[in-house]
Design an enzyme around this catalytic site. Structure first.
Site, PDB file in Angstrom:
ATOM      1  N   HIS A  90      -8.319  -2.663  -8.160  1.00  0.00           N
ATOM      2  CA  HIS A  90      -7.277  -2.338  -9.141  1.00  0.00           C
ATOM      3  C   HIS A  90      -7.887  -2.172 -10.533  1.00  0.00           C
ATOM      4  O   HIS A  90      -7.554  -1.231 -11.252  1.00  0.00           O
ATOM      5  CB  HIS A  90      -6.200  -3.434  -9.161  1.00  0.00           C
ATOM      6  CG  HIS A  90      -5.123  -3.240  -8.149  1.00  0.00           C
ATOM      7  ND1 HIS A  90      -3.815  -3.077  -8.495  1.00  0.00           N
ATOM      8  CD2 HIS A  90      -5.161  -3.196  -6.797  1.00  0.00           C
ATOM      9  CE1 HIS A  90      -3.081  -2.925  -7.399  1.00  0.00           C
ATOM     10  NE2 HIS A  90      -3.877  -3.004  -6.357  1.00  0.00           N
ATOM     11  N   ARG A  91      -8.771  -3.088 -10.921  1.00  0.00           N
ATOM     12  CA  ARG A  91      -9.406  -2.988 -12.246  1.00  0.00           C
ATOM     13  C   ARG A  91     -10.226  -1.716 -12.378  1.00  0.00           C
ATOM     14  O   ARG A  91     -10.188  -1.049 -13.416  1.00  0.00           O
ATOM     15  CB  ARG A  91     -10.271  -4.211 -12.509  1.00  0.00           C
ATOM     16  CG  ARG A  91      -9.469  -5.400 -12.915  1.00  0.00           C
ATOM     17  CD  ARG A  91     -10.338  -6.517 -13.420  1.00  0.00           C
ATOM     18  NE  ARG A  91      -9.466  -7.569 -13.912  1.00  0.00           N
ATOM     19  CZ  ARG A  91      -9.865  -8.748 -14.255  1.00  0.00           C
ATOM     20  NH1 ARG A  91     -11.149  -9.069 -14.183  1.00  0.00           N
ATOM     21  NH2 ARG A  91      -9.016  -9.647 -14.699  1.00  0.00           N
ATOM     22  N   GLU A 122      -4.016 -12.554 -17.479  1.00  0.00           N
ATOM     23  CA  GLU A 122      -3.711 -13.220 -16.215  1.00  0.00           C
ATOM     24  C   GLU A 122      -2.748 -14.373 -16.460  1.00  0.00           C
ATOM     25  O   GLU A 122      -3.015 -15.241 -17.281  1.00  0.00           O
ATOM     26  CB  GLU A 122      -4.995 -13.723 -15.567  1.00  0.00           C
ATOM     27  CG  GLU A 122      -5.926 -12.604 -15.167  1.00  0.00           C
ATOM     28  CD  GLU A 122      -7.215 -13.087 -14.536  1.00  0.00           C
ATOM     29  OE1 GLU A 122      -7.430 -14.314 -14.450  1.00  0.00           O
ATOM     30  OE2 GLU A 122      -8.026 -12.231 -14.139  1.00  0.00           O
ATOM     31  N   ARG A 170      -7.942   1.255 -12.898  1.00  0.00           N
ATOM     32  CA  ARG A 170      -7.329   1.290 -14.233  1.00  0.00           C
ATOM     33  C   ARG A 170      -8.334   1.677 -15.307  1.00  0.00           C
ATOM     34  O   ARG A 170      -7.985   2.358 -16.259  1.00  0.00           O
ATOM     35  CB  ARG A 170      -6.721  -0.070 -14.580  1.00  0.00           C
ATOM     36  CG  ARG A 170      -5.464  -0.388 -13.840  1.00  0.00           C
ATOM     37  CD  ARG A 170      -4.747  -1.581 -14.427  1.00  0.00           C
ATOM     38  NE  ARG A 170      -5.566  -2.750 -14.640  1.00  0.00           N
ATOM     39  CZ  ARG A 170      -5.779  -3.712 -13.760  1.00  0.00           C
ATOM     40  NH1 ARG A 170      -5.235  -3.632 -12.565  1.00  0.00           N
ATOM     41  NH2 ARG A 170      -6.523  -4.757 -14.053  1.00  0.00           N
ATOM     42  N   ASP A 178       2.129  -6.805 -12.562  1.00  0.00           N
ATOM     43  CA  ASP A 178       1.799  -6.570 -11.161  1.00  0.00           C
ATOM     44  C   ASP A 178       1.277  -7.877 -10.579  1.00  0.00           C
ATOM     45  O   ASP A 178       0.192  -8.307 -10.942  1.00  0.00           O
ATOM     46  CB  ASP A 178       0.755  -5.459 -11.057  1.00  0.00           C
ATOM     47  CG  ASP A 178       0.692  -4.808  -9.687  1.00  0.00           C
ATOM     48  OD1 ASP A 178       1.384  -5.278  -8.772  1.00  0.00           O
ATOM     49  OD2 ASP A 178      -0.052  -3.828  -9.542  1.00  0.00           O
ATOM     50  N   ARG A 184       0.815  -1.223   0.000  1.00  0.00           N
ATOM     51  CA  ARG A 184       0.000   0.000   0.000  1.00  0.00           C
ATOM     52  C   ARG A 184       0.848   1.272   0.000  1.00  0.00           C
ATOM     53  O   ARG A 184       0.444   2.299   0.539  1.00  0.00           O
ATOM     54  CB  ARG A 184      -0.965   0.013   1.188  1.00  0.00           C
ATOM     55  CG  ARG A 184      -1.814  -1.217   1.359  1.00  0.00           C
ATOM     56  CD  ARG A 184      -2.829  -1.470   0.273  1.00  0.00           C
ATOM     57  NE  ARG A 184      -3.715  -0.327   0.156  1.00  0.00           N
ATOM     58  CZ  ARG A 184      -4.344   0.006  -0.959  1.00  0.00           C
ATOM     59  NH1 ARG A 184      -4.180  -0.712  -2.042  1.00  0.00           N
ATOM     60  NH2 ARG A 184      -5.133   1.036  -1.001  1.00  0.00           N
ATOM     61  N   SER A 204       1.688   0.464  -7.423  1.00  0.00           N
ATOM     62  CA  SER A 204       0.839   0.210  -8.590  1.00  0.00           C
ATOM     63  C   SER A 204       0.355   1.506  -9.214  1.00  0.00           C
ATOM     64  O   SER A 204       0.315   1.648 -10.442  1.00  0.00           O
ATOM     65  CB  SER A 204      -0.355  -0.669  -8.213  1.00  0.00           C
ATOM     66  OG  SER A 204       0.084  -1.951  -7.823  1.00  0.00           O
ATOM     67  N   THR A 257      -0.362 -11.320 -12.103  1.00  0.00           N
ATOM     68  CA  THR A 257       0.163 -12.604 -11.637  1.00  0.00           C
ATOM     69  C   THR A 257      -0.670 -13.198 -10.511  1.00  0.00           C
ATOM     70  O   THR A 257      -0.489 -14.353 -10.157  1.00  0.00           O
ATOM     71  CB  THR A 257       1.621 -12.464 -11.156  1.00  0.00           C
ATOM     72  OG1 THR A 257       1.651 -11.548 -10.059  1.00  0.00           O
ATOM     73  CG2 THR A 257       2.522 -11.978 -12.281  1.00  0.00           C
TER      74      THR A 257
END
Length: 172
Positions: free
Chosen positions: A50-51, A62, A54, A84, A12, A16, A35
Protein backbone atom coordinates in the site's frame (compact mmCIF):
# COMPACT_ATOMS: atom_id res chain seq x y z
CA UNK A 1 -18.29 21.21 6.73
CA UNK A 2 -15.95 18.95 4.79
CA UNK A 3 -17.07 16.37 2.28
CA UNK A 4 -17.26 12.83 3.71
CA UNK A 5 -16.88 9.92 1.27
CA UNK A 6 -17.40 6.30 2.37
CA UNK A 7 -16.19 3.36 0.27
CA UNK A 8 -17.03 -0.25 1.04
CA UNK A 9 -16.64 -3.55 -0.77
CA UNK A 10 -15.11 -6.98 -0.50
CA UNK A 11 -11.47 -7.84 0.07
CA UNK A 12 -9.25 -6.94 -2.89
CA UNK A 13 -12.17 -5.28 -4.68
CA UNK A 14 -10.41 -1.98 -5.45
CA UNK A 15 -11.61 0.06 -2.44
CA UNK A 16 -8.26 1.52 -1.46
CA UNK A 17 -7.27 2.29 -5.04
CA UNK A 18 -10.55 4.17 -5.59
CA UNK A 19 -10.09 6.04 -2.31
CA UNK A 20 -6.56 7.07 -3.25
CA UNK A 21 -7.72 8.27 -6.69
CA UNK A 22 -10.54 10.34 -5.18
CA UNK A 23 -8.18 11.84 -2.60
CA UNK A 24 -5.57 12.72 -5.23
CA UNK A 25 -8.19 14.70 -7.15
CA UNK A 26 -8.54 16.95 -4.09
CA UNK A 27 -4.92 18.09 -4.27
CA UNK A 28 -1.91 17.91 -1.98
CA UNK A 29 -0.74 17.36 0.68
CA UNK A 30 -2.52 14.09 1.43
CA UNK A 31 -2.93 12.34 4.77
CA UNK A 32 -3.32 8.58 5.19
CA UNK A 33 -4.68 7.52 8.55
CA UNK A 34 -3.82 3.83 8.90
CA UNK A 35 -5.69 1.75 11.47
CA UNK A 36 -3.77 -1.49 10.90
CA UNK A 37 -0.43 -2.52 12.30
CA UNK A 38 2.12 -5.06 11.11
CA UNK A 39 1.38 -7.84 13.57
CA UNK A 40 2.83 -10.50 11.29
CA UNK A 41 4.82 -10.88 8.07
CA UNK A 42 1.79 -11.05 5.80
CA UNK A 43 0.34 -7.84 7.22
CA UNK A 44 3.74 -6.12 6.98
CA UNK A 45 3.83 -7.08 3.30
CA UNK A 46 0.33 -5.66 2.73
CA UNK A 47 1.31 -2.40 4.40
CA UNK A 48 4.47 -2.18 2.30
CA UNK A 49 2.48 -2.73 -0.93
CA UNK A 50 0.00 0.00 0.00
CA UNK A 51 2.79 2.45 0.89
CA UNK A 52 4.65 1.74 -2.35
CA UNK A 53 1.48 2.30 -4.39
CA UNK A 54 0.77 5.61 -2.64
CA UNK A 55 4.31 6.94 -2.95
CA UNK A 56 5.79 10.01 -1.33
CA UNK A 57 2.73 12.22 -1.86
CA UNK A 58 1.16 10.84 1.31
CA UNK A 59 1.89 11.39 4.99
CA UNK A 60 1.00 8.29 7.01
CA UNK A 61 -0.42 8.58 10.51
CA UNK A 62 -0.89 5.29 12.35
CA UNK A 63 -3.74 5.10 14.85
CA UNK A 64 -5.29 1.73 15.70
CA UNK A 65 -7.86 2.93 18.30
CA UNK A 66 -8.45 6.69 18.75
CA UNK A 67 -9.69 7.43 15.24
CA UNK A 68 -11.94 10.41 15.99
CA UNK A 69 -9.21 12.05 18.05
CA UNK A 70 -6.60 11.46 15.35
CA UNK A 71 -8.86 12.99 12.69
CA UNK A 72 -9.47 16.06 14.86
CA UNK A 73 -5.71 16.41 15.47
CA UNK A 74 -4.94 16.22 11.73
CA UNK A 75 -7.81 18.45 10.57
CA UNK A 76 -6.61 21.33 8.42
CA UNK A 77 -3.17 19.82 7.72
CA UNK A 78 -4.06 18.13 4.44
CA UNK A 79 -6.09 18.64 1.27
CA UNK A 80 -7.75 15.30 2.11
CA UNK A 81 -7.43 12.50 4.67
CA UNK A 82 -8.00 8.86 3.81
CA UNK A 83 -8.85 6.40 6.60
CA UNK A 84 -7.98 2.81 5.73
CA UNK A 85 -9.69 0.92 7.15
CA UNK A 86 -12.72 0.86 9.42
CA UNK A 87 -12.75 -2.94 9.57
CA UNK A 88 -9.27 -3.12 11.13
CA UNK A 89 -10.22 -0.29 13.49
CA UNK A 90 -13.31 -2.24 14.61
CA UNK A 91 -11.19 -5.36 15.17
CA UNK A 92 -8.73 -3.36 17.27
CA UNK A 93 -11.55 -1.85 19.31
CA UNK A 94 -13.37 -5.14 19.81
CA UNK A 95 -10.22 -6.82 21.13
CA UNK A 96 -9.41 -3.79 23.28
CA UNK A 97 -12.89 -3.07 24.69
CA UNK A 98 -14.41 -6.58 24.48
CA UNK A 99 -17.88 -5.04 24.19
CA UNK A 100 -19.69 -4.45 20.86
CA UNK A 101 -21.87 -1.73 22.41
CA UNK A 102 -18.79 0.25 23.44
CA UNK A 103 -17.33 -0.22 19.96
CA UNK A 104 -20.50 1.21 18.43
CA UNK A 105 -20.20 4.14 20.85
CA UNK A 106 -16.80 4.81 19.26
CA UNK A 107 -18.40 4.68 15.81
CA UNK A 108 -20.96 7.25 16.99
CA UNK A 109 -18.13 9.43 18.33
CA UNK A 110 -16.49 9.20 14.91
CA UNK A 111 -19.61 10.18 12.97
CA UNK A 112 -20.29 13.06 15.36
CA UNK A 113 -16.91 14.55 14.39
CA UNK A 114 -17.82 14.74 10.70
CA UNK A 115 -19.69 18.09 10.83
CA UNK A 116 -16.78 19.83 12.53
CA UNK A 117 -14.11 18.69 10.03
CA UNK A 118 -12.66 21.17 7.54
CA UNK A 119 -10.62 18.57 5.65
CA UNK A 120 -12.37 16.27 3.17
CA UNK A 121 -12.43 12.72 4.51
CA UNK A 122 -12.45 9.44 2.58
CA UNK A 123 -13.19 6.32 4.64
CA UNK A 124 -12.61 2.73 3.51
CA UNK A 125 -14.31 -0.32 5.04
CA UNK A 126 -14.79 -3.96 4.14
CA UNK A 127 -18.22 -5.38 3.48
CA UNK A 128 -18.01 -8.59 5.50
CA UNK A 129 -21.65 -9.64 5.71
CA UNK A 130 -22.22 -10.89 2.17
CA UNK A 131 -20.84 -14.40 2.69
CA UNK A 132 -21.81 -17.42 4.71
CA UNK A 133 -22.86 -17.15 8.34
CA UNK A 134 -19.69 -17.60 10.43
CA UNK A 135 -19.55 -20.74 12.54
CA UNK A 136 -18.33 -19.15 15.76
CA UNK A 137 -19.74 -16.52 18.09
CA UNK A 138 -16.87 -14.02 17.80
CA UNK A 139 -16.94 -14.07 14.00
CA UNK A 140 -20.72 -13.59 13.93
CA UNK A 141 -20.41 -10.78 16.47
CA UNK A 142 -17.78 -9.07 14.32
CA UNK A 143 -19.80 -9.51 11.13
CA UNK A 144 -22.83 -7.89 12.76
CA UNK A 145 -20.73 -5.13 14.31
CA UNK A 146 -19.07 -4.28 11.00
CA UNK A 147 -22.43 -4.21 9.23
CA UNK A 148 -23.92 -1.85 11.78
CA UNK A 149 -20.83 0.38 11.79
CA UNK A 150 -20.88 0.59 7.99
CA UNK A 151 -24.57 1.53 8.07
CA UNK A 152 -23.93 4.35 10.53
CA UNK A 153 -20.94 5.72 8.65
CA UNK A 154 -22.74 5.49 5.30
CA UNK A 155 -25.74 7.35 6.73
CA UNK A 156 -23.47 10.17 7.91
CA UNK A 157 -21.45 10.36 4.67
CA UNK A 158 -22.12 12.68 1.75
CA UNK A 159 -21.14 10.09 -0.85
CA UNK A 160 -21.08 6.29 -0.62
CA UNK A 161 -19.46 3.85 -3.05
CA UNK A 162 -19.27 0.09 -3.22
CA UNK A 163 -16.55 -1.59 -5.27
CA UNK A 164 -17.05 -4.96 -6.93
CA UNK A 165 -14.38 -6.64 -9.05
CA UNK A 166 -12.47 -3.37 -9.30
CA UNK A 167 -15.50 -1.40 -10.44
CA UNK A 168 -16.97 1.40 -8.31
CA UNK A 169 -20.69 1.94 -8.01
CA UNK A 170 -21.93 5.16 -6.43
CA UNK A 171 -24.81 4.45 -4.04
CA UNK A 172 -25.31 7.92 -2.58
Amino acid sequence: MAQIIFITGGARSGKSRLAEELAARLGAPLGYLATGSAGDGEMAERIARHRARRGDAWTTIEEPLALAEALAAQDGRFAAVLVDCVTLWLSNLLFSLDDPARVLDEVETLTRTFPSLRTPLIIVSNEVGMGIVPENRLARQFRDLAGEANERIAAAADEVYVTLSGLPLRLK
